[in-house]
Motif scaffolding. Structure first.
Motif, PDB file in Angstrom:
ATOM      1  N   ALA A  46       8.608   5.687   2.695  1.00  0.00           N
ATOM      2  CA  ALA A  46       8.598   7.096   2.273  1.00  0.00           C
ATOM      3  C   ALA A  46       7.186   7.621   2.032  1.00  0.00           C
ATOM      4  N   CYS A  47       6.230   7.146   2.826  1.00  0.00           N
ATOM      5  CA  CYS A  47       4.851   7.599   2.647  1.00  0.00           C
ATOM      6  C   CYS A  47       4.646   8.915   3.402  1.00  0.00           C
ATOM      7  N   PRO A  48       3.994   9.901   2.775  1.00  0.00           N
ATOM      8  CA  PRO A  48       3.829  11.200   3.421  1.00  0.00           C
ATOM      9  C   PRO A  48       2.791  11.224   4.553  1.00  0.00           C
ATOM     10  N   GLU A  49       1.977  10.181   4.661  1.00  0.00           N
ATOM     11  CA  GLU A  49       0.906  10.175   5.672  1.00  0.00           C
ATOM     12  C   GLU A  49       1.482   9.910   7.077  1.00  0.00           C
ATOM     13  N   ASP A  50       0.667  10.168   8.105  1.00  0.00           N
ATOM     14  CA  ASP A  50       1.210  10.062   9.474  1.00  0.00           C
ATOM     15  C   ASP A  50       0.543   8.968  10.316  1.00  0.00           C
ATOM     16  N   CYS A  51       0.028   7.925   9.681  1.00  0.00           N
ATOM     17  CA  CYS A  51      -0.652   6.836  10.402  1.00  0.00           C
ATOM     18  C   CYS A  51       0.291   6.301  11.502  1.00  0.00           C
ATOM     19  N   LYS A  52      -0.139   6.419  12.756  1.00  0.00           N
ATOM     20  CA  LYS A  52       0.775   6.189  13.888  1.00  0.00           C
ATOM     21  C   LYS A  52       1.196   4.730  14.048  1.00  0.00           C
ATOM     22  N   TYR A  53       0.494   3.829  13.372  1.00  0.00           N
ATOM     23  CA  TYR A  53       0.831   2.403  13.476  1.00  0.00           C
ATOM     24  C   TYR A  53       1.832   1.978  12.414  1.00  0.00           C
ATOM     25  N   CYS A  54       2.113   2.851  11.440  1.00  0.00           N
ATOM     26  CA  CYS A  54       2.692   2.345  10.195  1.00  0.00           C
ATOM     27  C   CYS A  54       4.209   2.528  10.070  1.00  0.00           C
ATOM     28  N   PRO A  55       4.914   1.432   9.809  1.00  0.00           N
ATOM     29  CA  PRO A  55       6.368   1.505   9.635  1.00  0.00           C
ATOM     30  C   PRO A  55       6.781   2.231   8.353  1.00  0.00           C
ATOM     31  N   GLN A  56       5.806   2.488   7.451  1.00  0.00           N
ATOM     32  CA  GLN A  56       6.164   3.040   6.144  1.00  0.00           C
ATOM     33  C   GLN A  56       6.037   4.567   6.062  1.00  0.00           C
ATOM     34  N   SER A  57       5.557   5.188   7.149  1.00  0.00           N
ATOM     35  CA  SER A  57       5.444   6.646   7.137  1.00  0.00           C
ATOM     36  C   SER A  57       6.849   7.249   7.196  1.00  0.00           C
ATOM     37  N   THR A  58       7.049   8.282   6.395  1.00  0.00           N
ATOM     38  CA  THR A  58       8.370   8.937   6.352  1.00  0.00           C
ATOM     39  C   THR A  58       8.657   9.687   7.655  1.00  0.00           C
ATOM     40  N   THR A  86      -3.602  13.195   8.651  1.00  0.00           N
ATOM     41  CA  THR A  86      -3.380  13.698   7.290  1.00  0.00           C
ATOM     42  C   THR A  86      -4.497  13.343   6.307  1.00  0.00           C
ATOM     43  N   ARG A  87      -5.479  12.572   6.731  1.00  0.00           N
ATOM     44  CA  ARG A  87      -6.689  12.361   5.926  1.00  0.00           C
ATOM     45  C   ARG A  87      -7.826  12.052   6.886  1.00  0.00           C
ATOM     46  N   THR A  88      -9.051  12.391   6.477  1.00  0.00           N
ATOM     47  CA  THR A  88     -10.168  12.261   7.420  1.00  0.00           C
ATOM     48  C   THR A  88     -10.903  10.931   7.242  1.00  0.00           C
ATOM     49  N   ALA A 127       0.753  -0.342  -1.924  1.00  0.00           N
ATOM     50  CA  ALA A 127       1.730   0.726  -2.154  1.00  0.00           C
ATOM     51  C   ALA A 127       1.648   1.758  -1.032  1.00  0.00           C
ATOM     52  N   ALA A 128       2.815   2.208  -0.584  1.00  0.00           N
ATOM     53  CA  ALA A 128       2.877   3.216   0.487  1.00  0.00           C
ATOM     54  C   ALA A 128       2.672   4.603  -0.121  1.00  0.00           C
ATOM     55  N   TRP A 129       1.452   4.841  -0.549  1.00  0.00           N
ATOM     56  CA  TRP A 129       1.065   6.126  -1.141  1.00  0.00           C
ATOM     57  C   TRP A 129      -0.097   6.725  -0.351  1.00  0.00           C
ATOM     58  N   ARG A 130      -0.198   8.079  -0.426  1.00  0.00           N
ATOM     59  CA  ARG A 130      -1.424   8.740   0.054  1.00  0.00           C
ATOM     60  C   ARG A 130      -2.533   8.429  -0.948  1.00  0.00           C
TER      61      ARG A 130
HETATM   62 FE1  SF4 Z   1      -0.675   5.334   6.241  1.00  0.00          FE
HETATM   63 FE2  SF4 Z   1      -0.705   3.585   4.144  1.00  0.00          FE
HETATM   64 FE3  SF4 Z   1       1.126   5.500   4.275  1.00  0.00          FE
HETATM   65 FE4  SF4 Z   1       1.245   3.519   6.007  1.00  0.00          FE
HETATM   66  S1  SF4 Z   1       1.501   3.349   3.813  1.00  0.00           S
HETATM   67  S2  SF4 Z   1       1.536   5.707   6.456  1.00  0.00           S
HETATM   68  S3  SF4 Z   1      -0.919   3.097   6.315  1.00  0.00           S
HETATM   69  S4  SF4 Z   1      -1.066   5.805   4.091  1.00  0.00           S
END
Ligand code: SF4
Ligand code: SAM
Ligand code: DTB
Length: 352
Positions: free
Chosen positions: A58-70, A173-175, A106-109
């Protein structure tokens, strides 16, 4: 440190120099990396960190590799912030298995104000077990960095992930600048910096050059440099990207070792897809740290048993683990200990 070894520590690497290292014949690169490695480290010692996801998905970020992005449907089970006591129990088990550092992710911004007392309690509790502590919670302000440092946090992990040029293809979503600011805040608060990246995301060689150059040209090199091989997770935008040539991964480790001679270079995510011979070659290239335990944050990792068997085959000893026997016996003893723990866990589950 002698004047000669001091000269190897630089923060003024030019792209052509880094590129030239990548272009060396493989054997020459490996020889150079191993030569540098031996000036700063025992070549048969590898540091062991264990990871725990303290807040999952449920992480709000959009990192294209990450299984944890919402934003991506990866079927991941979302978990709220873990109870402090539970985290400390996991850390105790990690120590029993031979880990010397416990890394909580933690899956946080970035952490919210209400989260801070809990993560501070986790740091204090884990540290009181005699483990080194590490956290990766997203972006940190100066104040949050100071609060974590005061709680006793030893390391903060915040990756640059890739080159500045490729970065926008991966995260919007972050620089890159935001990431560098967090690293500055962590450093100014007096914590050790853990920062690296991911390879195998469809980047070009010049991006691996760019990533390592950014890390090596920080005013002080990160003490710990995790090099992750992308773990492709179904549902993420990178799940179908072409595989990286394994030798290019090993070259990336070797160049990191040469550019940052005093840093621990971690053979990080992606080991589940690597055979023993490939892992051994990364140790020869100068990798001297691994993530240990059968899970990274959300994806599988080789079992502690398998790793200790590999260490025994290679005569590698875990760093900081009290050394009273020959390294190969020491690793075998850890295998027995882990086996015992696994048996105890089975017995416990059956009874509950
Ligand atoms: Fe990005 Fe970390 Fe969120 Fe994954 S958990 S989407 S790596 S910020
Ligand atoms: N949310 C925080 C952040 O991103 O700053 C901390 C946790 S995040 C999962 C930590 C790091 O894990 C990322 O920066 C990335 O380098 C790495 N990572 C995440 N997913 C990965 C994957 N599929 N393969 C390899 N590395 C991955
Ligand atoms: C790092 O560089 N790699 C670790 C740690 N820092 C936090 C994370 C790897 C995550 C791999 C994908 C997953 O398990 O979710």
């Amino acid at each position: 440190m002698s004047a000669i070894t001091e000269n190897l520590i630089r923060s003024n690497w030019a792209a052509v120099e880094v590129q030239a290292l990548f272009d060396l014949p493989f054997n020459d690169l490996m020889f150079k990396a191993q030569t540098v490695h031996r000036q700063f480290f025992d070549p048969n010692t590898v540091q062991i960190s264990q990871l725990l996801s303290i807040k999952t998905g449920a992480c709000p970020e959009d990192c294209k590799y990450c299984p944890q992005s919402t934003r991506y449907d990866t079927g991941l089970k979302v978990e709220p912030l873990m109870e402090v006591d539970h985290v400390i129990e996991e850390a105790r088990a990690a120590k029993q298995s031979g880990a010397t550092r416990f890394c909580m992710g933690a899956a946080w911004r970035s952490p919210k104000k209400k989260d801070m007392p809990y993560v501070v309690a986790m740091v204090e509790g884990v540290k009181s077990l005699g483990l080194e502590t590490c956290m990766t919670l997203g972006m940190l302000t100066e104040g949050q960095s100071q609060e974590l440092a005061a709680a006793g946090l030893d390391y903060y992990n915040h990756n640059l992930d890739t080159s500045p040029e490729y970065y926008e293809d991966i995260i919007t979503t972050r620089t890159y600048g935001d990431r560098l600011t967090t690293l500055e805040n962590v450093r100014s608060a007096g914590m050790k910096v853990c920062s690296g990246g991911i390879v195998g995301m469809g980047e070009e060689l010049k991006d691996r050059v760019g990533l390592l150059m950014q890390l090596a040209n920080l005013p002080v090199h990160p003490e710990s440099v995790p090099i992750n091989m992308l773990v492709k997770v179904d549902g993420t935008p990178l799940d179908n990207v072409d595989d990286l040539e394994p030798f290019d991964f090993i070259r990336t480790i070797a160049v990191a070792r040469i550019l940052m001679p005093k840093s621990h270079v971690r053979l990080s995510a992606g080991r589940e897809e690597m055979n023993e011979q490939m892992q051994a070659m990364t140790f020869l290239a100068g990798a001297n740290s691994i993530f240990y335990g059968e899970k990274l944050l959300t994806t599988p990792n080789p079992s502690a048993n398998k790793d200790m068997e590999l260490f025994a085959k290679l005569g590698i000893k875990p760093e900081g683990y009290a050394q009273t026997h020959r390294p190969e016996d020491e690793a075998a003893m850890l295998v027995d200990k882990i086996q015992q723990q696994e048996n105890d866990a089975v017995f416990y589950n059956a009874a509950s």
